[in-house]
Design a protein around this motif. Structure first.
Motif, PDB file in Angstrom:
ATOM      1  N   PHE A 139       3.867  -9.329   0.431  1.00  0.00           N
ATOM      2  CA  PHE A 139       3.186 -10.444  -0.220  1.00  0.00           C
ATOM      3  C   PHE A 139       3.610 -10.527  -1.686  1.00  0.00           C
ATOM      4  CE2 PHE A 139       0.506  -9.026   3.266  1.00  0.00           C
ATOM      5  CZ  PHE A 139       0.255 -10.219   3.931  1.00  0.00           C
ATOM      6  N   PRO A 140       3.621 -11.741  -2.253  1.00  0.00           N
ATOM      7  CA  PRO A 140       4.051 -11.919  -3.646  1.00  0.00           C
ATOM      8  C   PRO A 140       3.063 -11.298  -4.633  1.00  0.00           C
ATOM      9  CG  PRO A 140       3.191 -13.971  -2.766  1.00  0.00           C
ATOM     10  CD  PRO A 140       3.299 -13.022  -1.596  1.00  0.00           C
ATOM     11  N   ARG A 141       3.568 -10.967  -5.799  1.00  0.00           N
ATOM     12  CA  ARG A 141       2.761 -10.313  -6.829  1.00  0.00           C
ATOM     13  C   ARG A 141       1.583 -11.191  -7.261  1.00  0.00           C
ATOM     14  NH1 ARG A 141       3.584  -6.446 -10.872  1.00  0.00           N
ATOM     15  NH2 ARG A 141       1.585  -6.137 -11.915  1.00  0.00           N
ATOM     16  N   LYS A 142       1.781 -12.498  -7.286  1.00  0.00           N
ATOM     17  CA  LYS A 142       0.695 -13.399  -7.703  1.00  0.00           C
ATOM     18  C   LYS A 142      -0.500 -13.259  -6.777  1.00  0.00           C
ATOM     19  CE  LYS A 142      -1.211 -16.723 -10.065  1.00  0.00           C
ATOM     20  NZ  LYS A 142      -2.510 -16.753  -9.356  1.00  0.00           N
ATOM     21  N   PHE A 143      -0.250 -13.144  -5.483  1.00  0.00           N
ATOM     22  CA  PHE A 143      -1.349 -13.014  -4.533  1.00  0.00           C
ATOM     23  C   PHE A 143      -2.077 -11.691  -4.704  1.00  0.00           C
ATOM     24  CE2 PHE A 143      -2.621 -11.404  -0.261  1.00  0.00           C
ATOM     25  CZ  PHE A 143      -3.726 -12.227  -0.086  1.00  0.00           C
ATOM     26  N   THR A 144      -1.354 -10.599  -4.818  1.00  0.00           N
ATOM     27  CA  THR A 144      -2.006  -9.298  -4.981  1.00  0.00           C
ATOM     28  C   THR A 144      -2.756  -9.223  -6.311  1.00  0.00           C
ATOM     29  OG1 THR A 144       0.062  -8.340  -5.841  1.00  0.00           O
ATOM     30  CG2 THR A 144      -0.384  -8.078  -3.485  1.00  0.00           C
ATOM     31  N   LEU A 159      -1.734  -4.079   3.667  1.00  0.00           N
ATOM     32  CA  LEU A 159      -1.104  -3.927   2.352  1.00  0.00           C
ATOM     33  C   LEU A 159      -0.645  -2.500   2.101  1.00  0.00           C
ATOM     34  CD1 LEU A 159      -3.372  -6.033  -0.051  1.00  0.00           C
ATOM     35  CD2 LEU A 159      -1.065  -6.590   0.725  1.00  0.00           C
ATOM     36  N   ASP A 160       0.109  -2.336   1.029  1.00  0.00           N
ATOM     37  CA  ASP A 160       0.509  -1.014   0.565  1.00  0.00           C
ATOM     38  C   ASP A 160      -0.745  -0.189   0.289  1.00  0.00           C
ATOM     39  OD1 ASP A 160       2.326   1.003  -0.678  1.00  0.00           O
ATOM     40  OD2 ASP A 160       1.213   0.416  -2.473  1.00  0.00           O
ATOM     41  N   ARG A 161      -0.828   0.986   0.865  1.00  0.00           N
ATOM     42  CA  ARG A 161      -2.061   1.771   0.774  1.00  0.00           C
ATOM     43  C   ARG A 161      -2.313   2.307  -0.630  1.00  0.00           C
ATOM     44  NH1 ARG A 161      -1.400   4.470   6.804  1.00  0.00           N
ATOM     45  NH2 ARG A 161      -2.224   2.639   7.899  1.00  0.00           N
ATOM     46  N   GLY A 162      -1.257   2.513  -1.385  1.00  0.00           N
ATOM     47  CA  GLY A 162      -1.453   2.903  -2.777  1.00  0.00           C
ATOM     48  C   GLY A 162      -2.164   1.811  -3.546  1.00  0.00           C
ATOM     49  N   PHE A 163      -1.813   0.560  -3.265  1.00  0.00           N
ATOM     50  CA  PHE A 163      -2.466  -0.577  -3.903  1.00  0.00           C
ATOM     51  C   PHE A 163      -3.935  -0.664  -3.485  1.00  0.00           C
ATOM     52  CE2 PHE A 163      -3.672  -5.121  -3.678  1.00  0.00           C
ATOM     53  CZ  PHE A 163      -3.588  -5.441  -5.037  1.00  0.00           C
ATOM     54  N   VAL A 164      -4.211  -0.409  -2.213  1.00  0.00           N
ATOM     55  CA  VAL A 164      -5.590  -0.462  -1.729  1.00  0.00           C
ATOM     56  C   VAL A 164      -6.424   0.646  -2.369  1.00  0.00           C
ATOM     57  CG1 VAL A 164      -7.082  -0.399   0.308  1.00  0.00           C
ATOM     58  CG2 VAL A 164      -4.834  -1.480   0.451  1.00  0.00           C
ATOM     59  N   PHE A 165      -5.845   1.826  -2.527  1.00  0.00           N
ATOM     60  CA  PHE A 165      -6.548   2.899  -3.231  1.00  0.00           C
ATOM     61  C   PHE A 165      -6.899   2.462  -4.655  1.00  0.00           C
ATOM     62  CE2 PHE A 165      -4.582   6.184  -0.282  1.00  0.00           C
ATOM     63  CZ  PHE A 165      -5.791   6.545   0.279  1.00  0.00           C
TER      64      PHE A 165
END
Length: 226
Positions: free
Chosen positions: A60-65, A108-114
């Motif tokens: 997913f694009p950075r803007k969305f995250t 999503l990337d689990r590091g991001f979810v953490f």
């Protein structure tokens, strides 16, 4: 032209974070439905673009995250605000967000979810110094998040003196600043003092067992609360 297309999950996240007061109130009251739409749209998008097996960081694009990150922080503040005016809505919003985070682990990337979890709990802690009941929100949130089918895998103690595979990857939590000291401890065989640090509720333990560390820390704090 394709680059200018915005998908449903992107539109919901964008308009949610910039909504005016009336729209924001309605969206928060029906947060469970909007979160479900975002998750379903994300999965449909991955399937349509053949990205279900792609690297999570590139899905997913950075803007969305960024919008998702802003949304999580905003909702954390709203939960504390609703605690004084509508506790049922505050609890419902807290649970809806927890189920959303739970589902994001599979997308999503689990590091991001953490990182999202860490930011959310930080908002609750910062804005609720005068609310003893905030521990209930945190524990309910963690109970739902930790019901994920891969909870055990998300808490494996990689890189500790108890493990022998030096090449094992570090835990995917962003709270780990460096694994150099842990690798050094393992290469030297690890002393009893090194091992004790990973068998107690220390900073090292919480970094290596992110979700379990959060649960134990909140339970410990609950016992200390008058």
């Amino acid at each position: 032209l394709e680059a200018n297309v915005r998908y449903l999950h992107e539109e919901i996240a964008l308009h949610w974070v910039v909504a005016n007061n009336t729209a924001a109130e309605l969206s928060l009251t029906n947060s469970w439905f909007l979160f479900e739409l975002i998750i379903k749209s994300m999965i449909e998008h991955l399937d349509h673009t053949n990205q279900l097996n792609s690297a999570r960081k590139n899905r997913f694009p950075r803007k969305f995250t960024d919008d998702i990150e802003t949304l999580i922080t905003m909702i954390g503040s709203k939960i504390i605000g609703y605690h004084f005016s509508d506790k049922n809505l505050a609890s419902s919003l807290n649970n809806s967000l927890a189920f959303f985070i739970h589902d994001l682990f599979s997308i999503l990337d689990r590091g991001f979810v953490f990182m999202l979890i860490k930011n959310f709990l930080k908002v609750l802690t910062t804005k609720s110094s005068s609310i003893p009941e905030v521990n209930h929100y945190k524990l309910d949130f963690l109970r739902i998040v930790c019901s994920h089918e891969y909870f055990i895998a998300l808490n494996l103690p990689f890189g500790t003196p108890f493990t022998y595979n030096v090449s094992a990857p570090a835990s995917p939590t962003l709270s780990i600043k460096s694994s150099n000291s842990q690798q050094s401890a393992m290469s030297s065989g690890g002393t009893s003092q090194d091992k004790f640090a990973f068998a107690d509720l220390t900073t090292d333990f919480r970094q290596q067992h992110f979700l379990m560390g959060l649960i134990l820390a909140e339970v410990a704090q609950a016992f200390d609360t008058p």
